[in-house]
Design a protein around this motif. Structure first.
Motif, mmCIF file in Angstrom:
data_model
loop_
_atom_site.group_PDB
_atom_site.id
_atom_site.type_symbol
_atom_site.label_atom_id
_atom_site.label_comp_id
_atom_site.label_asym_id
_atom_site.label_seq_id
_atom_site.Cartn_x
_atom_site.Cartn_y
_atom_site.Cartn_z
ATOM 1 N N HIS A 279 -11.404 -31.988 -45.427
ATOM 2 C CA HIS A 279 -10.818 -32.124 -44.093
ATOM 3 C C HIS A 279 -11.149 -30.945 -43.174
ATOM 4 O O HIS A 279 -10.722 -30.925 -42.025
ATOM 5 N N GLY A 280 -11.856 -29.972 -43.685
ATOM 6 C CA GLY A 280 -12.379 -28.913 -42.830
ATOM 7 C C GLY A 280 -11.465 -27.753 -42.526
ATOM 8 O O GLY A 280 -11.740 -26.982 -41.607
ATOM 9 N N LEU A 281 -10.388 -27.580 -43.298
ATOM 10 C CA LEU A 281 -9.498 -26.452 -43.028
ATOM 11 C C LEU A 281 -10.232 -25.126 -43.207
ATOM 12 O O LEU A 281 -9.912 -24.139 -42.532
ATOM 13 N N ILE A 282 -11.232 -25.102 -44.079
ATOM 14 C CA ILE A 282 -12.025 -23.885 -44.265
ATOM 15 C C ILE A 282 -12.822 -23.561 -42.999
ATOM 16 O O ILE A 282 -13.080 -22.390 -42.688
ATOM 17 N N TRP A 283 -13.189 -24.612 -42.226
ATOM 18 C CA TRP A 283 -13.910 -24.393 -40.976
ATOM 19 C C TRP A 283 -13.039 -23.681 -39.943
ATOM 20 O O TRP A 283 -13.543 -22.905 -39.132
ATOM 21 N N ILE A 284 -11.742 -23.955 -39.977
ATOM 22 C CA ILE A 284 -10.831 -23.264 -39.062
ATOM 23 C C ILE A 284 -10.881 -21.769 -39.320
ATOM 24 O O ILE A 284 -10.961 -20.956 -38.381
ATOM 25 N N LEU A 285 -10.857 -21.376 -40.584
ATOM 26 C CA LEU A 285 -10.920 -19.963 -40.950
ATOM 27 C C LEU A 285 -12.250 -19.346 -40.517
ATOM 28 O O LEU A 285 -12.280 -18.241 -39.956
ATOM 29 N N ILE A 286 -13.350 -20.068 -40.753
ATOM 30 C CA ILE A 286 -14.676 -19.569 -40.368
ATOM 31 C C ILE A 286 -14.773 -19.397 -38.859
ATOM 32 O O ILE A 286 -15.277 -18.378 -38.354
ATOM 33 N N ILE A 287 -14.288 -20.407 -38.116
ATOM 34 C CA ILE A 287 -14.324 -20.333 -36.650
ATOM 35 C C ILE A 287 -13.498 -19.155 -36.152
ATOM 36 O O ILE A 287 -13.917 -18.416 -35.250
ATOM 37 N N PHE A 288 -12.319 -18.953 -36.733
ATOM 38 C CA PHE A 288 -11.462 -17.837 -36.319
ATOM 39 C C PHE A 288 -12.136 -16.494 -36.567
ATOM 40 O O PHE A 288 -12.034 -15.573 -35.755
ATOM 41 N N ILE A 289 -12.831 -16.390 -37.697
ATOM 42 C CA ILE A 289 -13.509 -15.129 -38.031
ATOM 43 C C ILE A 289 -14.659 -14.860 -37.069
ATOM 44 O O ILE A 289 -14.854 -13.730 -36.606
ATOM 45 N N LEU A 290 -15.436 -15.897 -36.741
ATOM 46 C CA LEU A 290 -16.615 -15.739 -35.882
ATOM 47 C C LEU A 290 -16.290 -15.757 -34.397
ATOM 48 O O LEU A 290 -17.125 -15.353 -33.582
ATOM 49 N N LEU A 291 -15.103 -16.215 -34.038
ATOM 50 C CA LEU A 291 -14.738 -16.374 -32.634
ATOM 51 C C LEU A 291 -14.747 -15.035 -31.904
ATOM 52 O O LEU A 291 -14.018 -14.113 -32.276
ATOM 53 N N PRO A 292 -15.579 -14.893 -30.854
ATOM 54 C CA PRO A 292 -15.603 -13.634 -30.100
ATOM 55 C C PRO A 292 -14.283 -13.421 -29.364
ATOM 56 O O PRO A 292 -13.668 -14.379 -28.892
ATOM 57 N N LYS A 293 -13.847 -12.188 -29.277
ATOM 58 C CA LYS A 293 -12.626 -11.883 -28.535
ATOM 59 C C LYS A 293 -12.814 -12.268 -27.073
ATOM 60 O O LYS A 293 -13.826 -11.939 -26.461
ATOM 61 N N GLY A 294 -11.837 -12.970 -26.527
ATOM 62 C CA GLY A 294 -11.907 -13.375 -25.131
ATOM 63 C C GLY A 294 -12.482 -14.761 -24.912
ATOM 64 O O GLY A 294 -12.364 -15.322 -23.820
ATOM 65 N N PHE A 295 -13.115 -15.356 -25.953
ATOM 66 C CA PHE A 295 -13.663 -16.700 -25.802
ATOM 67 C C PHE A 295 -12.544 -17.699 -25.563
ATOM 68 O O PHE A 295 -12.653 -18.598 -24.731
ATOM 69 N N LEU A 296 -11.446 -17.545 -26.303
ATOM 70 C CA LEU A 296 -10.242 -18.319 -26.091
ATOM 71 C C LEU A 296 -9.088 -17.332 -25.881
ATOM 72 O O LEU A 296 -9.133 -16.203 -26.355
ATOM 73 N N SER A 297 -8.067 -17.782 -25.178
ATOM 74 C CA SER A 297 -6.984 -16.865 -24.870
ATOM 75 C C SER A 297 -5.664 -17.615 -24.722
ATOM 76 O O SER A 297 -5.636 -18.800 -24.370
ATOM 77 N N ASP A 298 -4.563 -16.895 -24.998
ATOM 78 C CA ASP A 298 -3.213 -17.459 -24.833
ATOM 79 C C ASP A 298 -2.644 -17.168 -23.452
ATOM 80 O O ASP A 298 -1.472 -17.467 -23.195
ATOM 81 N N LYS A 299 -3.445 -16.628 -22.546
ATOM 82 C CA LYS A 299 -2.904 -16.146 -21.270
ATOM 83 C C LYS A 299 -2.278 -17.258 -20.428
ATOM 84 O O LYS A 299 -1.373 -17.006 -19.623
ATOM 85 N N ASN A 300 -2.763 -18.500 -20.619
ATOM 86 C CA ASN A 300 -2.207 -19.614 -19.845
ATOM 87 C C ASN A 300 -0.859 -20.110 -20.396
ATOM 88 O O ASN A 300 -0.259 -20.992 -19.851
ATOM 89 N N TYR A 301 -0.447 -19.520 -21.518
ATOM 90 C CA TYR A 301 0.817 -19.911 -22.122
ATOM 91 C C TYR A 301 1.854 -18.789 -22.016
ATOM 92 O O TYR A 301 2.941 -18.880 -22.457
#
Length: 301
Positions: A279-301
Motif C-alpha cells: 500500500h506504499g506506506l514506505i513511500w511516505i517515509l521516503i518522500i518525507f526524507i527526500l522532501l526539500p524544506k519549504g516545498f510544502l508548508s503548514d503556513k496556510n493552516y
C-alpha cells in the motif's frame, strides 16, 4: 528538482497502469449495482495474474500515495488544475478495480483539510465532520439512496469490526499463518492453500472469491497470536514516531497528516507489512526524507 522528478514519476506510473488495465467507462454503471462489485474485482484479479507484479504495485501506490499527494499539493497551492487532474486520475483507477475505498480516501483527505483550515486542530473537530457524514448517509438511506450508506457506514465502520472478530475466532481454533503469505514466507511453511483473507471469506461467507481483509492487529493475531499483535503494534508505533520526528523537523506536521491518511487507513483492513510495502506506506517515509524544506508548508493552516 524534486518537483519535476515527483510529477514525472506519478505520470509514468499512471500511464503504465492505464495502458495495462485499460479502464472502461462501462464499469461505472456496474458499480452502481453493488451485486456487480465482485465481478469487477474478479476481473481486476484476473488481470493482475497476467500482468507483472510491479504493475499491480504501481496501481496501489498510485491510489494510496501518489495521486492523493497531487490532490494535497493542489489544495495547499490552491491549484484547481492539480485538484481536477488528481480527481480524474483517481476516477480512472476506481473504474479498474471497483474498490470504493479509492474514492473514500479522497474524502478523508478533504475532511482533514477543511477541519485544519478552521484553525482548530483537534480530533473532536474531525470527528464532528465524520458524524455529519454518517447522519447524512443514514438520512439518504431512508430515502432509498443507499450508496453513501454502503460506503461510509457499512464499508468503513461495520465491516472492519465484524471481520476482525472473525479473524480472532477463526485462528483461536486453527493454525497460525506465521506470515507465510508475506515477504517472510521463506522463513516459515504456509499450511493453507489460499491467503488468510480468502480463508475467512470462504469459511464464514462460503465465497471462495471473497477477500475478507481485517485490520493490522487481527492480521498479526492470525500470524502469531497475541505475541504477534503486541510486536506488530510496537513496530507500527516506532514507524509513526519516526514519521512524526521528520515532519516536525520540516514543519509539515499538518500536511504530513493529509499525505499519510490514505495509506494509514489501509491499516484498518490489511497487515502492517502489507500496508508498508504493497500500500506504499514506505513511500511516505521516503518522500518525507527526500522532501526539500519549504516545498510544502503548514503556513496556510
Amino acid at each position: 528538482g524534486f518537483k519535476k522528478i515527483f510529477y514525472s514519476l506519478v505520470l509514468l506510473m499512471f500511464l503504465v497502469v492505464f495502458i495495462s488495465y485499460k479502464p472502461s467507462l462501462s464499469n461505472f454503471s456496474k458499480l452502481i449495482d453493488f451485486s456487480d462489485v465482485y465481478e469487477i474485482r474478479g476481473e481486476y484479479r484476473e488481470a493482475n495474474e497476467k500482468l507483472s507484479v510491479f504493475i499491480s504495485y504501481f496501481f496501489t501506490w498510485l491510489i494510496k500515495v501518489f495521486i492523493p499527494a497531487v490532490f494535497v499539493i493542489g489544495l495547499l497551492e490552491k491549484s484547481y488544475k492539480k485538484v481536477a487532474i488528481s480527481l480524474l486520475m483517481i476516477f480512472s483507477m476506481f473504474l479498474i478495480s471497483g474498490h470504493k475505498s479509492i474514492v473514500l480516501g479522497f474524502g478523508l483527505v478533504l475532511i482533514m483539510h477543511l477541519a485544519f483550515k478552521r484553525k482548530k486542530n483537534d480530533t473532536l473537530l474531525i470527528m464532528s465532520y465524520l458524524i455529519y457524514i454518517v447522519v447524512f448517509s443514514l438520512i439518504l438511506a431512508f430515502l432509498n439512496y443507499t450508496l453513501l450508506q454502503e460506503i461510509v457506514v457499512r464499508r468503513a465502520m461495520v465491516m472492519p469490526g465484524m471481520l476482525s472478530n472473525m479473524y480472532f475466532n477463526y485462528f483461536k481454533t486453527h493454525d497460525f499463518t506465521l506470515m507465510g503469505q508475506s515477504i517472510f514466507s521463506f522463513l516459515f511453511e504456509y499450511k493453507y492453500d489460499k491467503p488468510p483473507p480468502y480463508l475467512i471469506g470462504d469459511f464464514y461467507f462460503n465465497r471462495t472469491e471473497m477477500s475478507a481483509n481485517a485490520n493490522y492487529m487481527a492480521a498479526a493475531y492470525g500470524d502469531f497470536g497475541v505475541i504477534g499483535t503486541i510486536c506488530i503494534t510496537l513496530f507500527c508505533g516506532l514507524y509513526f514516531k519516526l514519521l512524526n520526528i521528520i515532519a516536525n523537523s520540516k514543519k509539515i506536521v499538518v500536511t504530513s497528516c493529509m499525505l499519510s491518511i490514505v495509506p494509514m487507513w489501509a491499516l484498518l483492513d490489511s497487515a502492517f507489512i502489507t500496508v508498508l510495502i504493497t500500500h506504499g506506506l514506505i513511500w511516505i517515509l521516503i518522500i518525507f526524507i527526500l522532501l526539500p524544506k519549504g516545498f510544502l508548508s503548514d503556513k496556510n493552516y
